[in-house]
Design an enzyme around this catalytic site. Structure first.
Site, PDB file in Angstrom:
ATOM      1  CB  CYS A   1     -47.179 -33.935   9.662  1.00  0.00           C
ATOM      2  SG  CYS A   1     -48.645 -34.617   9.199  1.00  0.00           S
TER       3      CYS A   1
ATOM      4  CG  HIS B   1     -44.878 -34.081   5.825  1.00  0.00           C
ATOM      5  ND1 HIS B   1     -44.054 -34.662   6.867  1.00  0.00           N
ATOM      6  CD2 HIS B   1     -45.892 -34.811   5.954  1.00  0.00           C
ATOM      7  CE1 HIS B   1     -44.638 -35.428   7.477  1.00  0.00           C
ATOM      8  NE2 HIS B   1     -45.919 -35.393   7.182  1.00  0.00           N
TER       9      HIS B   1
ATOM     10  CD  GLU C   1     -40.828 -32.993   6.197  1.00  0.00           C
ATOM     11  OE1 GLU C   1     -41.562 -31.964   5.963  1.00  0.00           O
ATOM     12  OE2 GLU C   1     -41.445 -34.074   6.819  1.00  0.00           O
TER      13      GLU C   1
HETATM   14  N1  GLN Z   1     -50.345 -39.147  12.950  1.00  0.00           N
HETATM   15  C1  GLN Z   1     -50.756 -37.940  12.569  1.00  0.00           C
HETATM   16  C2  GLN Z   1     -51.873 -37.946  11.381  1.00  0.00           C
HETATM   17  O1  GLN Z   1     -51.989 -39.177  10.877  1.00  0.00           O
HETATM   18  C3  GLN Z   1     -49.603 -37.148  12.003  1.00  0.00           C
HETATM   19  C4  GLN Z   1     -49.096 -37.920  10.601  1.00  0.00           C
HETATM   20  C5  GLN Z   1     -47.565 -37.248  10.380  1.00  0.00           C
HETATM   21  O2  GLN Z   1     -47.138 -36.620  11.314  1.00  0.00           O
HETATM   22  N2  GLN Z   1     -47.108 -37.567   9.169  1.00  0.00           N
HETATM   23  O3  GLN Z   1     -52.654 -37.253  11.294  1.00  0.00           O
END
Ligand code: GLN
Length: 557
Positions: free
Chosen positions: A382, A510, A512
């Site tokens: 992410c 994600h 995980e």
């Molecule tokens: N801050 C980034 C976004 O909103 C990444 C979000 C995250 O890592 N969950 O796109």
């Protein structure tokens, strides 16, 4: 005819952090193994609608379900231990309950009436609990957050009391998790705190059926007898939950050996199938007797908070067990890397997880550059993928001010930008791109090889993106950062990777959240395998006489 759904309530006493989530998840695994279809639910007493807007300092990790619910991290334990799929019915907060009642009041749903905690809030809680009982669900396991005696959890406990009254004693079971502390100076285990926490529950009309006692010492029979007498629980229902130092995955069997699942099923008047622990025994064996090990740096900004990267940490353990390896996760504060990369020396792999806000972004880019240039296995998740793009743009394309508009709205190279559909959104809670979305991988890519397929579905939680249509994406690709995963409409970049690198993959989703102890996530599995290989090759080089001097210098210790 549909069988009647039965309900187990799990409450906590004496102190928080007793591991109520893991105990509940372990019980769910045991009941599932006994042949019952289980649904898990967590009731949280705080007033936020969900934990999505809370800082990891307050709440630890925010878990995301397939249906896009931002939820308590206990749902992660539920999915990992019991293999259940959680949904929006799996997590209710007081805020969510009150909000539904107040909305109905404004719509005239209670016209003429006074809206009150009892019965309106408690009715709403009961219907939330009943919403968990889908047609195939045999048992709903409902964990009530907080500790008995908390003012804010009272409506949940009152609703649970009413629930038993309505459903009857053989369709409900109350399990109370408590602490039996060992006083070193006195050389004794103490039962009084448990007696008192049960007394608090009894004063509000709940008499626990089963007592699960967290303890660092085995509880002698005379103490069990005392607990049974004072807490009004049958002797065989005083269950010991001894601290386990080997692996959390040893807890289900330990609880089963104390007959927790049998006693719950007896209370619920349900039959018992024999249980086999073989798969989990094997996991514990692998966790406790690893054949090898590697160290992976987790470069984040909430590294002091144990629970902030809970699912990432667990995903490493799953991947480790698959390779008979111990994965040592080295938490590194991203900001510290802006001064020196010393802490990265000697690691066998690097992971940059998700996150929000500009603090630590430059340090994360330092870590990614280090992995890229030194050919250290790397996985970005992410924000970790967004930083991968930023780092590549800054250091390979030489776009020195390349950034995400989240951190620098005025950058001349906005390689990561707010998603189009996010531009009109002003509310902060529950408005990100959330939950499971499909993604198509490029055949032959490291990601596709890891998954063994090109069609995947993964969970998301973000507002910003690398747009596949953008000029910067074309420039990045031309310079060597390959786009290997796209949303089905080919607009959003979901996975990038570097060829000519042992393992360098970064994803917008994600992974995980979907890793399971018996089914490690492919991207983590392959990261750990690459890290083990990297370590082995480094050690082989070190063993060669010609490489000796140099190797000593770069060694971590
Ligand atoms: N801050 C980034 C976004 O909103 C990444 C979000 C995250 O890592 N969950 O796109």
């Amino acid at each position: 005819m549909k069988k009647r759904t039965k309900y187990v309530f799990i409450t906590g006493g004496v102190v928080s952090s007793l591991g109520k989530g893991i105990t509940s998840a372990s019980l769910a695994l045991l009941l599932k193994s006994r042949g019952y279809n289980v649904f898990m639910q967590k009731l949280d007493p705080y007033l936020n609608i969900d934990p999505g807007t809370m800082s990891p300092y307050q709440h630890g990790e925010v878990f995301v379900t397939d249906d896009g619910t931002e939820a308590d991290l206990d749902l992660g334990h539920y999915e990992r231990f019991a293999g259940v799929t959680c949904s929006k019915a799996s997590n209710y907060t007081s805020g969510k309950i009150y909000s539904a009642v107040l909305q109905r009041e404004r719509q005239g749903g209670y016209l003429g009436g006074t809206v009150q905690v009892i019965p309106h809030i408690t009715n709403e809680i009961k219907s939330a609990i009943r919403s968990a009982a889908g047609p195939d669900v045999d048992i709903v396991l409902c964990e009530i957050g907080g500790v008995s005696g908390d003012i804010e959890s009272l409506p949940f406990l009152e609703a649970a009391r009413q629930f038993r009254f309505e459903e009857g004693p053989n369709n409900t079971c109350f399990v109370h998790l408590t602490l039996v502390p060992y006083l070193r100076a006195a050389g004794e285990l103490k039962t009084k705190p448990s007696q008192q926490s049960v007394a608090v529950l009894r004063s509000i009309g709940i008499i626990p059926d089963i007592l699960v006692c967290r303890t660092e010492m085995p509880i002698p029979q005379e103490h069990r007898d005392k607990l049974a007498l004072f807490c009004n629980v049958r002797k065989e229902r005083v269950i010991e939950e001894l601290d386990i130092t080997t692996s959390v995955y040893a807890i289900p069997k330990a609880l089963s050996e104390q007959h927790l699942d049998e006693e719950v099923l007896k209370q619920l008047d349900l039959k018992m199938k024999p249980i086999k622990h073989t798969a989990w025994d094997e996991l514990v064996r692998r966790a406790t007797k690893p054949k090898t090990e590697c160290t992976i740096a987790l470069v984040g900004k909430y590294v002091a908070i144990k629970d902030a990267y809970k699912s990432v940490h667990e995903a490493f353990q799953h991947a480790g067990m698959a390779s008979y390896a111990k994965v040592k996760v080295k938490f590194i504060e991203a900001e510290d890397l802006e001064k020196s990369t010393r802490s990265l020396q000697g690691v066998d792999g690097i992971l940059v997880p998700g996150g929000f806000g500009s603090r630590g972004v430059n340090g994360k880019c330092v870590a990614i550059r280090y992995a890229r240039e030194n050919k250290i296995p790397f996985l970005g998740i992410c924000l970790g993928m967004q930083c991968t793009v930023i780092e590549f743009a800054r250091n390979v394309l030489k776009w020195k001010d390349a950034n995400s508009t989240e951190f620098d709205p005025k950058t001349t190279h906005p390689v990561i930008d707010l998603m189009e559909e996010q531009k009109k959104i002003t509310d902060k809670g529950g408005t990100m791109r959330l939950g499971a979305y499909p993604c198509k991988l490029t055949k032959g890519s490291a990601a596709a090889k890891a998954y063994g397929t090109t069609e995947i579905s993964e969970r998301h939680r973000h507002r910003y993106e690398l747009s596949y249509d953008s000029e910067s994406c074309k420039a990045l690709e031309k310079a060597g950062l390959k786009v290997v995963g796209l949303s089905p409409d080919k607009k959003l970049v979901e996975v990038v990777e570097l060829p000519n690198h042992p393992y360098f993959v970064a994803c917008q989703f994600h992974p995980e959240f979907k890793s399971r102890p018996t089914l490690p996530h492919p991207l983590f599995d392959n990261l750990v395998r690459a890290a083990l290989k990297y370590k082995q090759e480094r050690e082989q080089k070190k063993a060669k006489p010609s490489g000796k001097g140099k190797a000593k210098k770069t060694s971590a210790k």
